[in-house]
Structure formats: C-alpha cells, structure tokens
Design a protein around this motif. Sequence first.
Motif, short mmCIF file in Angstrom:
data_model
loop_
_atom_site.label_atom_id
_atom_site.label_comp_id
_atom_site.label_asym_id
_atom_site.label_seq_id
_atom_site.Cartn_x
_atom_site.Cartn_y
_atom_site.Cartn_z
N PRO A 1 17.06 55.91 29.26
CA PRO A 1 15.79 55.96 28.52
C PRO A 1 14.96 54.68 28.66
O PRO A 1 15.51 53.59 28.85
N VAL A 2 13.65 54.86 28.58
CA VAL A 2 12.73 53.72 28.52
C VAL A 2 12.84 53.12 27.12
O VAL A 2 12.58 53.80 26.13
N ILE A 3 13.25 51.86 27.05
CA ILE A 3 13.36 51.20 25.74
C ILE A 3 11.99 50.69 25.30
O ILE A 3 11.59 50.88 24.16
N TYR A 4 11.27 50.05 26.23
CA TYR A 4 9.92 49.62 25.86
C TYR A 4 9.01 49.55 27.07
O TYR A 4 9.47 49.46 28.21
N ARG A 5 7.72 49.63 26.79
CA ARG A 5 6.68 49.48 27.79
C ARG A 5 5.72 48.39 27.32
O ARG A 5 5.64 48.11 26.13
N ALA A 6 5.03 47.79 28.29
CA ALA A 6 4.07 46.74 27.93
C ALA A 6 2.86 46.81 28.85
O ALA A 6 2.97 47.22 30.02
N PHE A 7 1.71 46.43 28.32
CA PHE A 7 0.47 46.37 29.09
C PHE A 7 -0.06 44.95 29.05
O PHE A 7 -0.30 44.40 27.97
N ASP A 8 -0.23 44.37 30.24
CA ASP A 8 -0.68 42.97 30.34
C ASP A 8 -2.19 42.90 30.55
O ASP A 8 -2.73 43.61 31.40
N ALA A 9 -2.84 42.01 29.83
CA ALA A 9 -4.26 41.74 30.06
C ALA A 9 -4.41 41.01 31.39
O ALA A 9 -3.50 40.30 31.82
N PRO A 10 -5.55 41.16 32.04
CA PRO A 10 -5.77 40.50 33.35
C PRO A 10 -6.12 39.02 33.20
O PRO A 10 -7.25 38.61 33.38
N VAL A 11 -5.10 38.24 32.84
CA VAL A 11 -5.26 36.80 32.62
C VAL A 11 -4.22 36.07 33.47
O VAL A 11 -3.06 36.48 33.50
#
Lengths: 184, 184
Positions: free
Chosen positions: A49-59
């Motif tokens: 299973p996917v435990i967590y996902r993250a979205f990074d800002a373009p910095v």
Amino acid sequence: MIPFSATLDFRSGYLTPHEAALERRLSEMLGAYADAEAARRLIGDAGDPVIYRAFDAPVPEERGHLVYRTTIISPGRVGAEYFMTKGHHHELDSAEFYLGMAGTGLMVMQDRAGVLQVEKLTPDVTVYVPPGWAHRTVNIGDDNLVFLAVYPGDARHDYASIERDGFTARVLATDDGPEVVMAE
Amino acid sequence: MIPFSATLDFRSGYLTPHEAALERRLSEMLGAYADAEAARRLIGDAGDPVIYRAFDAPVPEERGHLVYRTTIISPGRVGAEYFMTKGHHHELDSAEFYLGMAGTGLMVMQDRAGVLQVEKLTPDVTVYVPPGWAHRTVNIGDDNLVFLAVYPGDARHDYASIERDGFTARVLATDDGPEVVMAE
C-alpha cells in the motif's frame, strides 16, 4: 526566479501547480515499523500500500529559498502501529513549519539527545519544529491526514540517522485510542 | 527550544498563542501613499485608522529558525489607493511564503532591478516571493484581508530601501475595479 502562486486544496492536499509528486509505499520504509511480520503480510495481501504521497512546490533546494510541500498520509496500520512518514532530521539543523489541513495526526519529535515531544496536528493548527528536532507525522484518524510543510531550501533531509537509531517512541492503536509508547 | 503548536483562526487572523501583536496606523506610513492630502484628512477625521495588525509566533529571529506571522489588513482607501502594508525587502535576500486565509488581495512584488510582478492573494492560495523580491500586500476587497507569512529567522526586514525608492506600481480603485498603475 519569478514570484508565482499555487493553490492548496485543503481537503485533498493537492498543490497546483507542483513540481514533483512523491509516493511512498510500505516496502520502501519497512524498517520504520516494529511489526515486520504484519508489514510483510500487508505487502503480500494489500499489494504494497501507498503510505503517503507528497506534492512539491516548484522551488529550488538552495539557501535563501523556502521549500514547501503538501503531504497526504493514508489511514491504516501496520500491526498496531499507525501509518506514518519515515521521519527525518535536517542535515543543517533548521526549523520546519507545519500546518494541518485535514484529518487528525500526531507529530512525534525528538532532539538529538532523545528528548521526546508530541504535538497534535489537526486543521488550522500549526506545529513548529525547532532546529535540531527530528520529526515524524502519524495519521491517527480514519481519513487521510493532510498537511503543509515549509522548510529552508538548504535544510536537506537526513533520513539515515533515524533509520539507524529509530524514534524513542511509537504511536500504537489500543482499545482506548492512540497511545504513545516508548520504543524497546 | 521545545516544539510547540499554535492555532490559526482563518477568519479573524488570530494566532494563539502569539508573542507580539503589531498595529500599524496610517500616521506611521504616510510616505507609502501617493495622496498625502487624503492621508492627512483621514488622520484628522477618522482618528488615524489602523491599516493593519499582525500576530507573531513565538520564534526567535535567528538563522535556522522560521518566523511566521498572521496579518490582517483593514478594508479602506487613502484617496484612490487601497490600504496596504509598508512593503519591504529582506536584508539577507531570502524568500517568503504567503498563504491567503480570508479576503481578497494583491501582492505587488519587484526585484532589485525594478521588474514588477503582481499575484492575487485569496483563501487557500500560496504566493512564493523568491529571494531578492520586495513585496507589499494590498487589500482590494470590502472585508479584512487575512494571510499567513513564513520567512527565515535571519531574513531581517529592510523597509528603508522601499521608503527611499518606492514601488514602481500602485494599486488604485477605479470604476472598473482595482487597477495596477505605474508610479510616477
């Protein structure tokens, strides 16, 4: 670099636009959980299973910049232990700012001497992680835990010392709800 | 320093707990507005109105830390110009992270060469101010504009260069709504 704006969806955790989206599966963080047998079972039966996902800002990850990302931890458990992030120190001891967006979580933090501090992370609550404190976020609710994190561009994640030494405490599900217990 | 949590009230902008609360009245930022006569009239007739208030989190202004504050800009105008913050550079060129919490605003930003960039600040929208960009926040709505800002502890506000040189653009109320016009 030119200023830019991005939209946060507090419910889903989506950040628009984002530069990179990370997906962390159980098999990538086996060492984090106490119950290795339960973990192996989950990977077999539940398809890793996917435990967590993250979205990074373009910095850019450079001094002077502030990197920010949203993270979504799925609800679930590995044995008695709630789904959580790997947890990390910063190589360059530096602070991290958290804002709860949805769901219910705990932040487990410890300094380099092993002193423990736990704070609740819920919508509209900020948690301040001072320089030198390792931090891990644990989803103790039945829904996604969604939060925003901001940290200096030159902080750099140090996962290795946590993988080696572990956290001094674990968050376990009990009949009376979540309980913070000292690790063996 | 020990980790701590604090609560954000997205509607009012209150940060609980906070260390310092700032109140900026019109008389303290006379030079920022183009219409000096309208400003003097407002101070006389409206008793020197509070243009904005801010609540600071209890974080030291030191390298490695991340200072954060909420700001509430009242709705209103000085002549045709909307209520706004003084605006500042950072002495140590460094980024600032903004999150809109309530109301409708514009962020007016310019780099040290005078290049202009304007972004809208509304609830759930983040605006990223890269290192080297002066920034000012303008309330173009009829209600309070409420937002969160996060910046490095060693950034230090440089108000002086903006007081000396001004911004290259002003935001004015017109019959067709807010308009960004180049300053004379």
